[in-house]
Design a protein around this motif. Structure first.
Motif, PDB file in Angstrom:
ATOM      1  N   CYS A  49       0.830  -1.219   0.000  1.00 22.65           N
ATOM      2  CA  CYS A  49       0.000   0.000   0.000  1.00 22.65           C
ATOM      3  C   CYS A  49       0.859   1.262   0.000  1.00 22.65           C
ATOM      4  N   LEU A  90      -4.591   7.715   0.942  1.00 24.86           N
ATOM      5  CA  LEU A  90      -5.376   6.482   0.914  1.00 24.86           C
ATOM      6  C   LEU A  90      -4.457   5.281   0.752  1.00 24.86           C
ATOM      7  N   GLY A 121      -6.211   3.441  -2.730  1.00 23.87           N
ATOM      8  CA  GLY A 121      -7.516   3.979  -3.094  1.00 23.87           C
ATOM      9  C   GLY A 121      -8.594   3.844  -2.035  1.00 23.87           C
ATOM     10  N   GLU A 122      -8.278   3.273  -0.883  1.00 16.27           N
ATOM     11  CA  GLU A 122      -9.273   3.071   0.173  1.00 16.27           C
ATOM     12  C   GLU A 122      -8.754   3.639   1.483  1.00 16.27           C
ATOM     13  N   PRO A 132      -8.848  -0.272   4.156  1.00 16.12           N
ATOM     14  CA  PRO A 132      -8.596  -1.340   3.186  1.00 16.12           C
ATOM     15  C   PRO A 132      -9.531  -2.522   3.391  1.00 16.12           C
ATOM     16  N   ALA A 133     -10.157  -2.961   2.305  1.00 13.18           N
ATOM     17  CA  ALA A 133     -11.118  -4.066   2.402  1.00 13.18           C
ATOM     18  C   ALA A 133     -10.466  -5.337   2.927  1.00 13.18           C
TER      19      ALA A 133
END
Length: 325
Positions: free
Chosen positions: A212, A217, A220-221, A224-225
């Motif tokens: 990451c 972010l 992009g999150e 994080p999922a």
């Protein structure tokens, strides 16, 4: 040598140990010496046969078999000397501290508080040595890497020893004003910073700085999922989750520091100046942390990021060494 000069030398040696330790980790040199010999280990290999013997020992480690099986003789000598120098500075620190401890206990006319703090530092130093080997040993058994939990513990023990000696080194500064705002800032920021150092140790041990590599972010999150797919018992073994916690605690530390900076404008100039220095250093520390992440953990920036965390600890301690009229 004066008492405070001796303490300053010990503090500088601790900072050197932290820097060399970070370099050892980043160059993957820590498992090159497969034995712990506190006394006889001070003598490095002095002949080609001695070097070959150490190389053969390293070839039996999981790290060599899994990751460094193509390492050359010259490359092994480099990583061995890095780890050797790290241990050598640790021995020098121990000798300097013990020699000074004995001397100043005999002729220094130290207060009971100082004697107690120095004894605590001695215990922490001994514990740190054992924890260091406990950490290295974890990478010599089955897994080609040290335990990230033991690495975080090793770094935390170093920070405790640093705090005790810096506290003893800083002479009390007499200022006018209420006591609570100084202690509140010192203890709260020290707690958050200590948590950040521990999380930084986990990040280093898991090499979480290599995942990451975006900011602010995480790929992009914000959340994080991936971390929601993990079982809670394995969260601290997940590089993404550990990096997420390191980021969040860093944001919290920065926010709290900025809040204190705003509040400081209602207090005296001395208090405001010290809080401003702390806030400036925290922002600078975050900046170097982001650079470390974005550039995939370059050694120079990563080391600067690590050593600045200890400098920040020293500033936190300065809030606790204030006497009030």
């Amino acid at each position: 040598m004066s008492y405070r000069t001796w303490l300053a030398v010990c503090i500088v040696l601790i900072l050197s140990m932290v820097s060399i330790g970070g370099f050892t980790r980043l160059t993957e040199s820590g498992l090159s010496i497969t034995e712990w010999k506190p006394v006889t280990g001070v003598i490095p290999p002095l002949s080609k046969s001695a070097w070959q013997k150490e190389f053969d020992k390293y070839k039996n480690t999981p790290e060599y078999k899994v990751r460094h099986f193509s390492i050359s003789y010259a490359e092994f000598q480099f990583i061995y000397l890095v780890e050797y120098f790290h241990r050598l500075v640790g021995r020098v620190l121990g000798l300097v501290f013990v020699a000074g401890l004995v001397y100043f206990f005999v002729v220094g006319n130290l207060s009971r508080g100082s004697q107690l703090r120095l004894c605590i530092a001695l215990i922490l130093g001994l514990v740190q040595g054992f924890v260091g080997w406990y950490m290295v040993k974890s990478g010599l058994l089955d897994v080609p890497a040290v335990s990230h939990y033991r690495l975080a513990l090793h770094l935390f023990c170093a920070s405790l020893l640093f705090v005790v000696l810096v506290y003893e080194f800083l002479l009390p500064t007499v200022v006018k004003g209420a006591i609570f705002e100084w202690n509140l800032v010192g203890y709260s920021l020290m707690f958050l910073l200590s948590m950040q150092i521990v999380l930084g140790g986990l990040v280093a041990g898991l090499k979480a700085g290599l995942v990451c590599n975006t900011f602010p972010l995480m790929n992009g999150e914000f959340f994080p999922a991936e971390i929601f797919n993990e079982v809670s018992l394995t969260w601290f073994d997940d590089p993404v989750f550990v990096q997420f916690l390191h980021r969040m605690n860093g944001f919290l530390l920065t926010l709290v520091c900025l809040i204190y900076l705003i509040i400081s404008f209602f207090y005296d100039r001395t208090f405001r100046a010290r809080v401003f220095l702390m806030a400036l250093m925290v922002l600078l520390q975050m900046f170097f942390g982001v650079l470390t992440l974005l550039f995939h953990v370059p050694i120079d920036i990563a080391l600067l990021h690590q050593i600045m965390a200890f400098i920040l600890l020293g500033i936190c301690v300065s809030f606790l060494r204030v006497q009030h009229e």
